[in-house]
Design an enzyme around this catalytic site. Structure first.
Site, PDB file in Angstrom:
ATOM      1  N   SER A 172       0.861  -1.258   0.075  1.00  0.00           N
ATOM      2  CA  SER A 172      -0.034   0.040  -0.027  1.00  0.00           C
ATOM      3  C   SER A 172       0.895   1.246   0.070  1.00  0.00           C
ATOM      4  O   SER A 172       1.418   1.265  -1.015  1.00  0.00           O
ATOM      5  CB  SER A 172      -0.758   0.084   1.190  1.00  0.00           C
ATOM      6  OG  SER A 172      -1.862   0.920   0.953  1.00  0.00           O
ATOM      7  N   ASP A 343      -9.918  -5.089  -4.118  1.00  0.00           N
ATOM      8  CA  ASP A 343      -9.258  -4.343  -3.156  1.00  0.00           C
ATOM      9  C   ASP A 343      -9.821  -2.901  -3.666  1.00  0.00           C
ATOM     10  O   ASP A 343      -9.923  -2.468  -4.763  1.00  0.00           O
ATOM     11  CB  ASP A 343      -7.894  -4.015  -3.831  1.00  0.00           C
ATOM     12  CG  ASP A 343      -7.103  -3.296  -2.817  1.00  0.00           C
ATOM     13  OD1 ASP A 343      -7.493  -2.339  -1.972  1.00  0.00           O
ATOM     14  OD2 ASP A 343      -5.722  -3.610  -2.769  1.00  0.00           O
ATOM     15  N   HIS A 372      -7.638  -5.555   0.518  1.00  0.00           N
ATOM     16  CA  HIS A 372      -6.369  -4.838   0.625  1.00  0.00           C
ATOM     17  C   HIS A 372      -5.612  -5.188   1.580  1.00  0.00           C
ATOM     18  O   HIS A 372      -4.214  -5.082   1.660  1.00  0.00           O
ATOM     19  CB  HIS A 372      -6.647  -3.305   0.954  1.00  0.00           C
ATOM     20  CG  HIS A 372      -5.358  -2.265   0.698  1.00  0.00           C
ATOM     21  ND1 HIS A 372      -5.072  -2.086  -0.448  1.00  0.00           N
ATOM     22  CD2 HIS A 372      -5.046  -1.474   1.639  1.00  0.00           C
ATOM     23  CE1 HIS A 372      -3.800  -1.176  -0.279  1.00  0.00           C
ATOM     24  NE2 HIS A 372      -4.026  -0.708   0.984  1.00  0.00           N
TER      25      HIS A 372
END
Length: 399
Positions: A172, A343, A372
């Site tokens: 991320s 996601d 995610h």
């Protein structure tokens, strides 16, 4: 959500009075441990270090020099650096069982594992001069993490290990700051063997995360709501909820909804019995300014430096009236990417737009059922990601 958790506390008190929910309410011991204690608890060696950036921030980093079955005094092991995502910490890589946590799997596979922490989180909240109680301390975002945190940490690891290059694994925001750093700092990029990007985030034009709601608010309103310092730190109340409420089966769904508010989750791919461990270390905090930077990215659909809000401030920081765009096509680091079809943060459309911009893409995999957090918490992450990641490292060593 806080009202639900408060109600859960009252239910917990009433339940304890009448002996309700006695089963399944034992906290995992790691829920009350820090990062070093968790590593040691599972029988791994650990080292702790403070890394000071050029702008004075002191970052806490951790090392697992070898696995449980590996002798300590052998030839130098290849170094791997793991960088967490937004509002998270190094605990992300070790909060599952050893056979499911990337840091432990890498150590057992013969790698020298380093865990980083971004400025402002639970383990990196110190400065040479500034106090975390001051707004000045919190005047940072992605820009500073990429410009100062990554170079300081990577150079420290290289100096400590005597190795010239290392592997980089980011999740991320850990990929975002890497894309910025490796495209703007060619000397730093030369020190990376392979960049492994899990749920990469460069643009968030299509994100469906609740984070998107910040974009509907003016900066003034955001600062009224959240202040101008810390965003979403881990508090004593969080710790109480994690260890006294979320360890009970009755409240796991409520707690998981709170923990994964910004990212979403799939309970079918999580070890829900470890929810108290996840929640006792997350959220780990960041700056309000960093969240404003993400809101800016949602609005613009581009990856650019933080807009300081007026032309004078932008001129002072960038020598131009508007914040510059980051051009990741300049990054030449060999890059491997995994992204998820479910996601809501690293949306598949954003990743699809990212792929053609990567000059040296050596591997790509879309995992249709992934959201995610599956990249570091998913029960099938070793099979879906980690095995191939380690194979790519081994192939690099052989070549």
């Amino acid at each position: 959500m806080w009202q639900l958790l408060a109600a859960a506390c009252w239910m917990l008190l009433l339940g304890s009075m009448y002996g309700y929910d006695k089963k399944g309410n034992n906290a995992n011991p790691e829920a009350n441990m820090n990062i070093s204690q968790i590593i040691s608890y599972w029988g791994y060696p650990y080292e702790e270090y403070d890394v000071t950036t050029k702008d004075g921030y002191i970052l806490g980093i951790y090392r697992i020099p070898h696995g449980r079955g590996c002798p300590g005094r052998t030839a130098p092991k290849p170094a791997v650096y793991l960088q967490h995502g937004l509002i998270a910490s190094a605990s992300n890589w070790i909060c599952n069982l050893p056979n499911n946590s990337l840091a432990f799997l890498l150590a057992d596979s013969g790698y020298d594992v380093w865990l980083g922490n971004s400025r402002g989180n639970t383990w990196s909240r110190k400065h040479l001069k500034l106090s975390p109680k001051s707004p000045e301390y919190w005047a940072f975002s992605l820009d500073e993490m990429a410009k100062y945190d990554l170079p300081a940490t990577i150079n420290f690891i290289i100096e400590k290990t005597g190795q010239k290059r290392l592997y980089y694994v980011g999740h991320s925001q850990g990929t975002t700051i890497a894309f910025i750093a490796f495209s703007t700092n060619p000397e730093l990029a030369k020190k990376i063997k392979i960049f492994f990007a899990l749920a990469p985030v460069v643009t968030v034009k299509y994100t469906q995360s609740p984070m998107k709601k910040l974009t509907t608010l003016s900066r003034r309103v955001v600062k009224v709501l959240f202040g101008d310092k810390m965003f979403h730190p881990h508090t004593l109340f969080d710790q109480f909820i994690a260890t006294k409420v979320c360890n009970r089966k009755l409240f796991r769904r409520i707690c998981s909804n709170f923990l994964f508010t910004l990212s979403g989750f799939d309970p079918q791919n999580l070890n829900m019995s470890r929810l108290d461990v996840y929640l006792s270390h997350n959220p780990a905090g960041t700056s309000v300014q960093n969240m404003l930077h993400w809101a800016q990215a949602v609005n613009s659909g581009q990856l650019q430096a933080f807009d300081w809000g007026n032309s004078d401030q932008n001129m002072m920081h960038f020598h131009q009236l508007t914040p510059p765009l980051y051009n990741i096509t300049k990054m030449e680091v060999p890059t491997a990417i995994w992204n998820g079809g479910q996601d809501i943060v690293a949306d598949p459309k954003d990743v699809e737009n990212l792929l053609p911009q990567i000059a040296n893409l050596i591997y790509y995999k879309l995992i249709p059922h992934y959201n995610h957090v599956d990249f570091y918490l998913g029960e099938d992450a070793p099979q879906e990601i980690y095995q191939d990641l380690i194979i790519l490292m081994e192939e690099y060593l052989q070549n």
